[in-house]
Design an enzyme around this catalytic site. Structure first.
Site, PDB file in Angstrom:
ATOM      1  N   ASP A 259       0.816  -1.220   0.000  1.00 32.93           N
ATOM      2  CA  ASP A 259       0.000   0.000   0.000  1.00 32.93           C
ATOM      3  C   ASP A 259       0.849   1.270   0.000  1.00 32.93           C
ATOM      4  O   ASP A 259       0.315   2.367  -0.206  1.00 32.93           O
ATOM      5  CB  ASP A 259      -0.941   0.005   1.214  1.00 32.93           C
ATOM      6  CG  ASP A 259      -2.022  -1.064   1.084  1.00 32.93           C
ATOM      7  OD1 ASP A 259      -2.284  -1.520  -0.048  1.00 32.93           O
ATOM      8  OD2 ASP A 259      -2.591  -1.457   2.118  1.00 32.93           O
TER       9      ASP A 259
ATOM     10  N   ARG B 280      -3.258   1.525  -9.759  1.00 32.45           N
ATOM     11  CA  ARG B 280      -2.342   2.498  -9.146  1.00 32.45           C
ATOM     12  C   ARG B 280      -1.079   2.715  -9.985  1.00 32.45           C
ATOM     13  O   ARG B 280      -0.432   3.752  -9.836  1.00 32.45           O
ATOM     14  CB  ARG B 280      -1.982   2.075  -7.710  1.00 32.45           C
ATOM     15  CG  ARG B 280      -3.129   2.315  -6.758  1.00 32.45           C
ATOM     16  CD  ARG B 280      -2.788   2.035  -5.299  1.00 32.45           C
ATOM     17  NE  ARG B 280      -3.942   2.348  -4.462  1.00 32.45           N
ATOM     18  CZ  ARG B 280      -4.162   1.843  -3.262  1.00 32.45           C
ATOM     19  NH1 ARG B 280      -3.309   0.985  -2.727  1.00 32.45           N
ATOM     20  NH2 ARG B 280      -5.236   2.198  -2.571  1.00 32.45           N
TER      21      ARG B 280
END
Ligand code: S3P
Length: 435
Positions: free
Chosen positions: A314, A345
């Site tokens: 993350d 992402r």
């Protein structure tokens, strides 16, 4: 559209209490719900994702009270959940969805799960397929939400996980505690182990072998409620670790940050880059914590490969940002999982960093970033892509630029860190109120 705080003249300074860990807050509610007796969680994360879990378990008939950051759960036991009267709305939360699939797969009723637009694009067969090997019936829609879970009597499994995912592993553990015999799971790589640590604290019998990837789950544990303080979330602390490392003349202290070693990949990477982070006040209350003091530093380029990815999954957008100011060319590979997060992402970071003139090259499973090239703003209108972590990383990037920038979709930050901008403004006291 939010105006972002630009480069502060005197660095970031101050002490911050980091909000509770998202992964641990979710699990605290879930495991408290299926235990006997009362569970009290202090410093619970009151962000949208964890409130989705709280609401889902209320809908499953579990009495849960919340007073600020203290949550009290009257556990109903592994056989006490009730069929909800309507579909459970998972909001944006992948963790709620995937873990609840494993748990409800073994309950003797049928449940429907729905989610928001982003969650409804995320892959769910990675959970429903291995659960099927235990006799579960989890029906997904073209591999996605909405899903229907038709509860079954589950049988044990001996399963090699196909993706390095703590959510998938945890779903299988929650199914395995309801199975007829002991199950064995073998991970591709070790992933965050909060489920194993916490379920054992609630009374489960889960063994992790010395290889860190072979997990044996003994079924039908007698789970009992616990009282626990949720550590500060390393994934939230990470924004200030990066900001204080990057903005010259900074020093910030982050209190009570979770130090579970399956979550501290950013600290190892920052150390290799020449970062300056000091630990103090180390404690263990179910999970380890420490205070972190971070001081700005000259950073060197870094290489991050597949083996390291789960411990920093993350925080990879922040590793990319650190690399964009580091001396040399950095390479991050083996991170294809980033493409199936709240947004893609890898694509989002490449798009947003390119607006700032950062020399970034997209790879199928990561990025190459040349930190020696000066930044040059090409487009001052940044976007979160509806993803909390992308929104926050771009707000940190703005601290390295002296011209005004805006952020679209800043609301998404409420998913994991509603106080983010307040905390940031506190670290930059001369900052004008950011609206
Ligand atoms: C989580 C596991 C990780 C992580 C997510 C939270 C958890 O996802 O990215 O933010 O709490 O188990 P994956 O299991 O998909 O890697």
């Amino acid at each position: 559209m939010k105006k972002l705080q630009i480069k502060p003249e005197t660095g970031l300074h101050g002490t911050l209490s980091i909000p509770g860990d998202k992964s641990i807050s979710h699990r605290g509610i879930m495991f408290g719900a299926i235990s006997q007796g009362t569970t009290v969680l202090h410093h619970f994360l009151t962000a949208e994702d964890c409130l989705s879990t709280l609401q889902a378990f209320r809908s499953l008939g579990v009495p849960i009270e919340r007073n600020g950051e203290t949550v009290t759960i009257q556990g109903v036991g592994l056989n006490g959940l009730e069929k909800p009267t309507e579909a459970l709305n998972m909001g944006n939360s992948g963790t709620t969805t995937r873990l609840i699939m494993g748990l409800l797969a073994g309950q003797q009723f049928t449940t429907q799960l729905t989610g928001d637009a982003s969650l409804s694009k995320r892959p769910m067969r990675r959970v429903s397929d291995p659960l099927a090997s235990m006799g579960a019936k989890v029906q997904v829609t073209d591999g996605h939400l909405p899903a229907t879970i038709i509860g079954q009597h589950l049988h044990a499994t001996d399963y090699h996980l196909k993706v390095a995912s703590a959510q998938v592993k945890s779903a299988l553990i929650l199914a395995a505690i309801q199975a007829d015999k002991s199950s064995i799971l073998v991970e591709k790589l070790p992933t965050r182990n909060h489920t194993e640590i916490m379920l054992n604290a609630f009374g489960a019998d889960i063994e992790t072998a010395i290889d860190d990837v072979t997990i044996t789950i003994h079924p039908r544990p007698e789970l009992h409620g616990i009282e626990m303080t949720v550590p500060g979330d390393m994934s939230s602390a990470a924004f200030f670790l990066a900001a204080a490392s990057l903005v010259p003349d900074s020093q910030v202290k982050l209190l009570n940050v979770g130090m579970n070693e399956t979550r501290t990949g950013l600290l190892s990477i920052l150390k290799r880059m020449g970062g300056n982070v000091k630990l103090s006040n180390q404690h263990i209350d179910c999970e380890p914590t420490a205070d972190l003091t971070v001081t700005s530093a000259e950073l060197k380029a870094v290489e991050v490969g597949a083996d390291e990815i789960p411990d920093v999954i993350d925080e990879l957008p922040l590793v990319a940002l650190l690399a964009a100011k580091a001396n040399g060319i950095s390479k991050i590979t083996g991170a294809g999982e980033l493409r199936v997060k709240e947004t893609d992402r890898i694509a989002a970071i490449v798009t947003e960093f390119s607006k700032l003139g950062i020399a970034i090259t997209e790879l199928p499973d990561g990025f190459i970033i040349d930190g020696t090239k000066p930044w040059q703003v090409k487009d001052p209108h940044l976007s979160s892509h509806g993803d909390h972590r992308i929104g926050m990383v771009m707000a940190i990037a703005a601290l390295l630029i002296s011209q005004p920038l805006t952020l679209d979709g800043a609301d998404s930050i409420n998913i994991s860190y509603p106080e983010f901008f307040d905390d940031l403004n506190r670290m930059v006291p001369q900052a004008k109120e950011v609206d």
